[in-house]
Design an enzyme around this catalytic site. Structure first.
Site, PDB file in Angstrom:
ATOM      1  N   THR A 133      34.684 -45.166  21.445  1.00  0.00           N
ATOM      2  CA  THR A 133      34.969 -47.138  20.964  1.00  0.00           C
ATOM      3  C   THR A 133      35.788 -47.785  20.639  1.00  0.00           C
ATOM      4  O   THR A 133      36.749 -47.664  20.588  1.00  0.00           O
ATOM      5  CB  THR A 133      35.061 -47.073  18.942  1.00  0.00           C
ATOM      6  OG1 THR A 133      33.356 -46.123  18.864  1.00  0.00           O
ATOM      7  CG2 THR A 133      34.123 -48.497  18.548  1.00  0.00           C
ATOM      8  N   LYS A 207      27.831 -50.718  18.890  1.00  0.00           N
ATOM      9  CA  LYS A 207      29.106 -49.735  18.007  1.00  0.00           C
ATOM     10  C   LYS A 207      29.614 -50.573  17.146  1.00  0.00           C
ATOM     11  O   LYS A 207      29.986 -49.533  16.120  1.00  0.00           O
ATOM     12  CB  LYS A 207      29.899 -49.055  18.791  1.00  0.00           C
ATOM     13  CG  LYS A 207      30.246 -48.016  18.772  1.00  0.00           C
ATOM     14  CD  LYS A 207      29.886 -47.064  17.549  1.00  0.00           C
ATOM     15  CE  LYS A 207      30.710 -45.879  16.498  1.00  0.00           C
ATOM     16  NZ  LYS A 207      31.171 -44.872  17.532  1.00  0.00           N
ATOM     17  N   LYS A 275      40.982 -48.726  14.019  1.00  0.00           N
ATOM     18  CA  LYS A 275      41.694 -49.214  15.202  1.00  0.00           C
ATOM     19  C   LYS A 275      39.624 -49.966  15.564  1.00  0.00           C
ATOM     20  O   LYS A 275      39.652 -51.097  15.688  1.00  0.00           O
ATOM     21  CB  LYS A 275      41.280 -47.516  16.029  1.00  0.00           C
ATOM     22  CG  LYS A 275      40.602 -47.953  17.509  1.00  0.00           C
ATOM     23  CD  LYS A 275      40.037 -48.260  18.379  1.00  0.00           C
ATOM     24  CE  LYS A 275      39.776 -46.530  18.275  1.00  0.00           C
ATOM     25  NZ  LYS A 275      38.057 -46.685  19.530  1.00  0.00           N
TER      26      LYS A 275
END
Length: 334
Positions: A133, A207, A275
């Protein structure tokens, strides 16, 4: 310069060579992928990558791997994987190179470093597939760099956590050349279900949308559990009751029982989720949209990092909500 045998008109030899190379590259990139004609490379064999590589090896694929700590990949080497000393070395021995690492900076290093990155060792017609990701803009940058070398790039981040990786049931969000992605489907199908989302970067955008949905769902799950506990309900009975109704979710299925058991082992790290949510917030700023649920969830997960809990799994969110309410859920091992 010479004359065409068809028209008799002069043509440049370099034009014919370029056309031939483009056709050759297209043929290489779009032929069906199988263990008999495709060598795979893999960079990053952590919580997710280890299971994914195991599936590919058991399916009969030749696999060359690189990860920062070789000992953590020993089970793959025992299954027949080959070890390489760098991402570039992996790519030089592979037709398709996958990566699933931690952060965008890691992706940039393993893919684009001028001497050790995968692209530097990839042959013309090869394919890079990043399953981390990461930033959509980085996916576009990698795709552009790959095209400049006569190669292809696909951004294909996944959802489903460690259980999905073990069971081969991951959701894969793929962005890039549709025909290339179609040829990779036999490989993706070993790992889960591939969903074509559009051009380069769209896999990453999908995503990130997935992570936004999960973040608010996790907050709701944990708050519901805290509320049920304070109301005097039996938590295992409560979770079982709501699991088949409108409150049922993958998050409940994956993490409800882990929370009850106080099992905070990482299927997906808090650090990595922070993150991801940080990337989501930056993209929201770029788009000019406000998502307050996302912002709240990100702050709660950051608070876990502040307590030194970044290496726990995302289900550790319950610790943050417990601290806010000065309460602790009872452990249940039924």
């Amino acid at each position: 310069m010479r004359r065409s045998l068809v028209s008799g008109k002069p043509i440049l030899l370099t034009t014919q060579i370029t056309t031939h190379l483009r056709r050759s590259m297209s043929t290489i990139a779009t032929e069906p992928r199988s263990p008999s004609n495709t060598r795979l490379g893999w960079i990053g064999t952590g919580v997710m990558g280890l299971s994914m590589c195991t599936h590919l090896l058991k399916a009969g694929y030749t696999l060359t791997i690189f990860t920062r700590t070789q000992s953590k990949a020993q089970s793959l080497l025992d299954l027949g994987a080959k070890w390489a000393l760098s991402p570039s070395s992996v790519a030089s021995q592979s037709d398709v190179v996958f990566s699933i690492v931690g952060y965008p900076s890691d992706v940039r290093h393993v893919m684009l470093h001028s001497t050790s990155g995968a692209l530097s060792g990839l042959n013309s017609g090869g394919i890079l597939v990043d399953m981390t990701t990461s930033d959509p803009s980085l996916a576009v940058e990698i795709s552009s760099a790959a095209t400049g070398k006569g190669c292809f790039s696909v951004d294909a981040p996944v959802s489903g956590g460690d259980r999905g990786a073990r069971n081969g049931t991951l959701s894969i969000f793929a962005g890039g050349n549709k025909k290339v992605i179609e040829t990779l489907s036999p490989i993706f199908n070993i790992l889960g279900k591939v969903n074509y989302m559009g051009e380069s970067g769209k896999g990453q955008f999908a995503k990130l949308g997935n992570q936004i949905t999960i973040a608010s769902t996790m907050v709701g799950l944990v708050e519901g559990m805290i509320y049920a506990h304070k109301a005097g309900l039996d938590l295992p009975l409560f979770l079982d009751a709501i699991s088949t109704g409108a409150a049922g979710s993958k998050s409940l299925d994956l993490y409800g029982s882990r929370i009850l058991k106080r099992d905070f082992e990482a299927g997906f790290y808090v650090n990595h989720f922070v993150k991801d949510l940080g990337i989501c917030l930056r993209e929201c700023q770029n788009m000019g949209i406000a998502l307050p649920g996302l912002a709240l969830a990100q702050q709660l997960y950051v608070s876990l990092q502040a307590h030194g809990e970044g290496d726990l799994g995302t289900q550790a969110l319950v610790l943050a909500i417990e601290r806010l309410n000065n309460v602790s859920l009872p452990a249940s091992f039924n």
